[in-house]
Design an enzyme around this catalytic site. Sequence first.
Site, PDB file in Angstrom:
ATOM      1  N   SER A   1      -9.838  18.330  14.040  1.00  0.00           N
ATOM      2  CA  SER A   1      -8.819  17.442  13.502  1.00  0.00           C
ATOM      3  C   SER A   1      -9.479  16.091  13.239  1.00  0.00           C
ATOM      4  CB  SER A   1      -7.672  17.290  14.503  1.00  0.00           C
ATOM      5  OG  SER A   1      -6.701  16.415  13.988  1.00  0.00           O
TER       6      SER A   1
ATOM      7  N   MET B   1       8.870 -12.642 -15.864  1.00  0.00           N
ATOM      8  CA  MET B   1       8.220 -13.455 -16.900  1.00  0.00           C
ATOM      9  C   MET B   1       9.288 -14.151 -17.737  1.00  0.00           C
ATOM     10  SD  MET B   1       5.053 -11.044 -17.899  1.00  0.00           S
ATOM     11  CE  MET B   1       5.955  -9.533 -17.777  1.00  0.00           C
TER      12      MET B   1
ATOM     13  N   HIS C   1      20.149  -9.876 -10.294  1.00  0.00           N
ATOM     14  CA  HIS C   1      18.759  -9.847  -9.842  1.00  0.00           C
ATOM     15  C   HIS C   1      18.647  -9.296  -8.423  1.00  0.00           C
ATOM     16  CE1 HIS C   1      15.185 -11.628  -7.937  1.00  0.00           C
ATOM     17  NE2 HIS C   1      14.626 -11.239  -9.062  1.00  0.00           N
TER      18      HIS C   1
ATOM     19  N   ARG D   1      10.615 -12.136 -26.064  1.00  0.00           N
ATOM     20  CA  ARG D   1      10.663 -11.618 -24.698  1.00  0.00           C
ATOM     21  C   ARG D   1       9.344 -10.975 -24.305  1.00  0.00           C
ATOM     22  NH1 ARG D   1      16.404 -10.286 -23.574  1.00  0.00           N
ATOM     23  NH2 ARG D   1      17.493 -10.445 -25.567  1.00  0.00           N
TER      24      ARG D   1
ATOM     25  N   ARG E   1      15.211   2.065 -20.917  1.00  0.00           N
ATOM     26  CA  ARG E   1      14.033   2.359 -20.091  1.00  0.00           C
ATOM     27  C   ARG E   1      14.463   3.298 -18.970  1.00  0.00           C
ATOM     28  NH1 ARG E   1      13.717  -3.683 -17.398  1.00  0.00           N
ATOM     29  NH2 ARG E   1      15.758  -3.623 -16.480  1.00  0.00           N
TER      30      ARG E   1
ATOM     31  N   LYS F   1       9.093  -2.196 -22.888  1.00  0.00           N
ATOM     32  CA  LYS F   1      10.214  -2.608 -23.727  1.00  0.00           C
ATOM     33  C   LYS F   1       9.909  -2.345 -25.203  1.00  0.00           C
ATOM     34  CE  LYS F   1      13.173  -6.671 -24.118  1.00  0.00           C
ATOM     35  NZ  LYS F   1      14.032  -6.494 -22.954  1.00  0.00           N
TER      36      LYS F   1
ATOM     37  N   CYS G   1      -5.321  13.962  11.562  1.00  0.00           N
ATOM     38  CA  CYS G   1      -4.218  13.395  12.325  1.00  0.00           C
ATOM     39  C   CYS G   1      -4.238  11.876  12.368  1.00  0.00           C
ATOM     40  CB  CYS G   1      -4.146  13.974  13.730  1.00  0.00           C
ATOM     41  SG  CYS G   1      -5.590  13.567  14.724  1.00  0.00           S
TER      42      CYS G   1
ATOM     43  N   TYR H   1      -4.180  21.337   7.134  1.00  0.00           N
ATOM     44  CA  TYR H   1      -2.934  20.626   7.438  1.00  0.00           C
ATOM     45  C   TYR H   1      -3.157  19.133   7.567  1.00  0.00           C
ATOM     46  CZ  TYR H   1      -4.378  20.240  12.364  1.00  0.00           C
ATOM     47  OH  TYR H   1      -5.049  19.926  13.513  1.00  0.00           O
TER      48      TYR H   1
ATOM     49  N   ARG I   1      -0.699  12.302  21.857  1.00  0.00           N
ATOM     50  CA  ARG I   1      -1.617  11.341  22.497  1.00  0.00           C
ATOM     51  C   ARG I   1      -1.193  11.207  23.955  1.00  0.00           C
ATOM     52  NH1 ARG I   1      -0.878   8.576  17.175  1.00  0.00           N
ATOM     53  NH2 ARG I   1      -2.922   7.974  16.381  1.00  0.00           N
TER      54      ARG I   1
ATOM     55  N   GLY J   1      -9.850  12.460  12.927  1.00  0.00           N
ATOM     56  CA  GLY J   1      -9.168  11.230  13.337  1.00  0.00           C
ATOM     57  C   GLY J   1      -9.637  10.122  12.409  1.00  0.00           C
ATOM     58  N   THR J   2      -8.956  10.023  11.296  1.00  0.00           N
ATOM     59  CA  THR J   2      -9.450   9.114  10.250  1.00  0.00           C
ATOM     60  C   THR J   2      -9.229   7.644  10.589  1.00  0.00           C
ATOM     61  OG1 THR J   2      -7.398   9.624   9.109  1.00  0.00           O
ATOM     62  CG2 THR J   2      -9.383  10.722   8.316  1.00  0.00           C
ATOM     63  N   ASN J   3      -8.415   7.371  11.628  1.00  0.00           N
ATOM     64  CA  ASN J   3      -8.300   5.963  12.054  1.00  0.00           C
ATOM     65  C   ASN J   3      -9.625   5.504  12.633  1.00  0.00           C
ATOM     66  OD1 ASN J   3      -5.578   6.243  11.458  1.00  0.00           O
ATOM     67  ND2 ASN J   3      -5.031   6.741  13.572  1.00  0.00           N
ATOM     68  N   ASP J   4     -10.095   6.260  13.622  1.00  0.00           N
ATOM     69  CA  ASP J   4     -11.374   5.893  14.222  1.00  0.00           C
ATOM     70  C   ASP J   4     -12.528   6.117  13.257  1.00  0.00           C
ATOM     71  OD1 ASP J   4     -11.279   4.791  16.882  1.00  0.00           O
ATOM     72  OD2 ASP J   4     -10.253   6.633  17.479  1.00  0.00           O
TER      73      ASP J   4
ATOM     74  N   GLY K   1      12.766  -9.876 -14.818  1.00  0.00           N
ATOM     75  CA  GLY K   1      12.970 -11.304 -14.591  1.00  0.00           C
ATOM     76  C   GLY K   1      11.734 -12.079 -14.161  1.00  0.00           C
TER      77      GLY K   1
ATOM     78  N   GLU L   1     -14.124  11.994  14.684  1.00  0.00           N
ATOM     79  CA  GLU L   1     -13.764  10.589  14.544  1.00  0.00           C
ATOM     80  C   GLU L   1     -14.973   9.684  14.424  1.00  0.00           C
ATOM     81  OE1 GLU L   1     -10.104   9.558  17.052  1.00  0.00           O
ATOM     82  OE2 GLU L   1     -11.276  10.844  18.370  1.00  0.00           O
TER      83      GLU L   1
HETATM   84  C1  PEP Z   1      -7.637   8.612  14.928  1.00  0.00           C
HETATM   85  O1  PEP Z   1      -8.537   7.951  15.422  1.00  0.00           O
HETATM   86  O2  PEP Z   1      -7.504   8.809  13.721  1.00  0.00           O
HETATM   87  C2  PEP Z   1      -6.601   9.180  15.812  1.00  0.00           C
HETATM   88  C3  PEP Z   1      -5.656   9.942  15.313  1.00  0.00           C
HETATM   89  O3  PEP Z   1      -6.641   8.822  17.118  1.00  0.00           O
HETATM   90  P1  PEP Z   1      -6.102   7.444  17.667  1.00  0.00           P
HETATM   91  O4  PEP Z   1      -5.375   6.752  16.569  1.00  0.00           O
HETATM   92  O5  PEP Z   1      -5.239   7.754  18.818  1.00  0.00           O
HETATM   93  O6  PEP Z   1      -7.376   6.757  18.056  1.00  0.00           O
HETATM   94 MG    MG Z   2      -8.909   8.146  17.519  1.00  0.00          MG
END
Ligand code: PEP
Ligand code: MG
Length: 892
Positions: free
Chosen positions: A777, A107, A468, A96, A352, A26, A844, A864, A574, A779-782, A105, A758
Amino acid sequence: MTKWVYSFSAGRSEGSAAMRELLGGKGANLAEMAALGLPVPPGFTITTDVCAFFYANGHSFPPNLEAQVDAAMAEIGRVAGHAFNDAKWPLLVSVRSGARASMPGMMDTVLNLGLNDQTVEALSHYSGDARFAWDCYRRFIEMYSSVVLGVEHHIFEEALDELKEAKGYTLDTQLSADDWRAATGQFKGIVEANAGVSFPQDPRAQLWGAIRAVFSSWMNHRAIVYRHLHNIPESWGTAVNVQAMVFGNMDANSATGVAFTRNPSTGVKELYGEYLMNAQGEDVVAGLRTPQPLTEIASRASPGEKISLEAAMPKVFAEFVQVADRLERHYRDMQDMEFTVERGKLWMLQTRGGKRTARAALKLAVDMANEGLITREEAILRVEPTSLDQLLHPTIDPSARRDILVTGLPASPGAAFGEIVFNPEEAETLAASGRKVILVRTETSPEDIHGMHAAEGILTARGGMTSHAAVVARGMGKPCVTGAGALRIDYDEQCFTVAGRRFVKGDRITIDGSAGHVIAGEVKMQRPELTGEFAVLMGWADDVRRLKVRANAETPSDARAARRFGAEGIGLARTEHMFFEGERIVAVREMILADDAEGRRTALAKLLPMQREDFKHLFEIMAGLPVTIRLLDPPLHEFLPHTDSELAAVARAMGADPVKLRRRALQLSEFNPMLGFRGVRLAVVFPEILDMQARAIFEAAIEAGLSTGAAAQIEIMAPLVFARAELDFVKARVEAMAALVEDETGVRPAYHIGTMIELPRAALRAGEIAPSANFFSFGTNDLTQTTLGISRDDSGSFLGVYVEKGVLPQDPFVSIDQEGVGELVALGCQRARAGRPDIVLGVCGEHGGDPASVAFFEKIGMDYVSCSPFRVPIARLAAAQAALGGTAEGTA
Ligand code: PEP
Ligand code: MG
């Protein structure tokens, strides 16, 4: 000496828009407008550094702040031509907050500061309107006392209601000057009774009280919640803006309003906003009176008696149009402005970058690029990728019958249905238990924000397009209908009545935030259209991005959605998800519980035709695009029969003894299924399963190739590998199956084979594994689970607290932990390329659809990302922004 205070007045300014960090949004924009010579009431900004000092030093101020504030006050007096306590024309100021990021709104604000028992008389004389002066004074007492002295607002409201009742009034406008004078006396009594002090009469004391209160409000509950929701760091702090008051409520030739240079809901190029005659700014934002449209076109477009600013004050309107136009061209973005007209003179109080819906953000970006105001690259960077989610939300099927209860204002687009709830706490509780709710309120205030966040949609009886509820809902991307005036809400009874019908808590309604409709019951929804500006911007994004974007999909409907959203193939199917459907689960259980390979083969023979059909659909839908099919990766416990009847069904199918079967199921149960018999381990121990899947894939690909005319691009992927030998085992079996299928059909299926990365060991040994793989690929979850040692399924109890307490900057399952997990990914990529230069590298895990993670994957040169179908457009835009080396700015 540190400069803590920056002054501004029309044509003169010590700050600029570039000083946002120091002056807050502001303050920086007031400084900029002043520098442009626009009509800005004189004022000054106390910097965010003072806020930091305040909190670092036990709520005290820097020693030389007082002198700087005094000097700046004197400067206001010089420019405005009057000062505090002036016997003829006393100066009043507003105080203000203003943080670096807009926190509407959240503060505190104090207006009309400088009024006391003497100056109210002077103001009365000067304005020639005693009623106005006393109304200002009682507003000031009310506001100051609640913000600075901690007296609860409702106590004043109740006293006022009593006074009105005693006089037989129903409206505030019926109160005379003497009535307001009497109310003021009462209000002062309330202050004494509740705060234990008399209302401060010295304007300087008032000013310091207000400054202190506004800095303190940086740490109030709703501000903290808002910062959390919007990832605004606490360390930023707020600035405080002190500015000469101008009065939109001085007479019939005064007004106040808010406006956007373009429509913030649709993005259409039209001056959009509303104003109130003879009112103060807060009246518009608070939504207590229903405001009037600015333009004649808007006035004619909506029903009811309206008088536009254009018609009421044509000269002021013309000047305002010019200012708005100038500001938009200067900032090269849609502006959200506040203005006041005092006795026919226009004053600009704020500008703004306007908050906007995703739909508007897209249209603005594309239109402005086409108008030459910004470049295509800037247009790509203007849209926040995750906001696209709003566009991918359902709207009401046009062919559906609508049992419309009332039409309010279309305050935030999209449609939602759910159970009615009347209180934000309850909305939060119900939503947490998985229920869909619509929050229904007379009006919303910033305290309701957690409930709004939890609700599917918001409905209010009062308020305009900039109330608001409307502003916050648009920011959140939630459907919202405001100003549904016919709605009679009874909080005590937890019900509302409308058009002679009564709805109680828990009843279902649908709201259409694009049309303003409130509809009884649940209405059929439809998927959004991905054409128009969406398609144009996506096209521009596709032109600049380097990363390919695929989808995680295994059902035909997901695969079709993925293509609609522009996926360039499937990065992860999967297969275990296919095994849950209908009758299949019995055969799957039969396979898992079988004693020997023979038993497993019998069960697998039942699954083969089904799997072949599944894969054929995927190959057909993807028609020649790559399809990565992952071999079975079940955490085993998900498949085991849990109930007696499930066990009996499997026993029947197998002709087996249920007691024996139960024993076998017990044998297979694990303490840590996620680290147990899953992934490639299953293929190594029971290779029959992998044989069946490979056969199904090859046969499906051949059939699909014939039906589509495009050769299926098969990618077979092994999960949870930690050593090359595991992959080589799978590879040999797949190769043998390919040879067998070739013998049987005369067609040699072409395919790629690869593995998921993974596990930390797989990332470390990537150089050794790579020569056996066409692709990796990640598997960033695991990989997150195994690198941090945090179970994906059990993190709920503590991870949220970690983020709340700042131990982790964010949930590492949502946005990749770049320093830890990210380093393993980067190292894995580097070693993989060293081991096999032509290897294709992708991701993935869920992170494939998270913009910050996508930027990281771009940086390390991945090929990718693959994410759920609905996030494909987000990933495409994020990949484009990453390629341009920037991130979205200036959007809602
Ligand atoms: C992972 O582990 O990132 C993955 C893509 O496999 P899932 O989630 O099925 O274990
Ligand atoms: Mg996995």
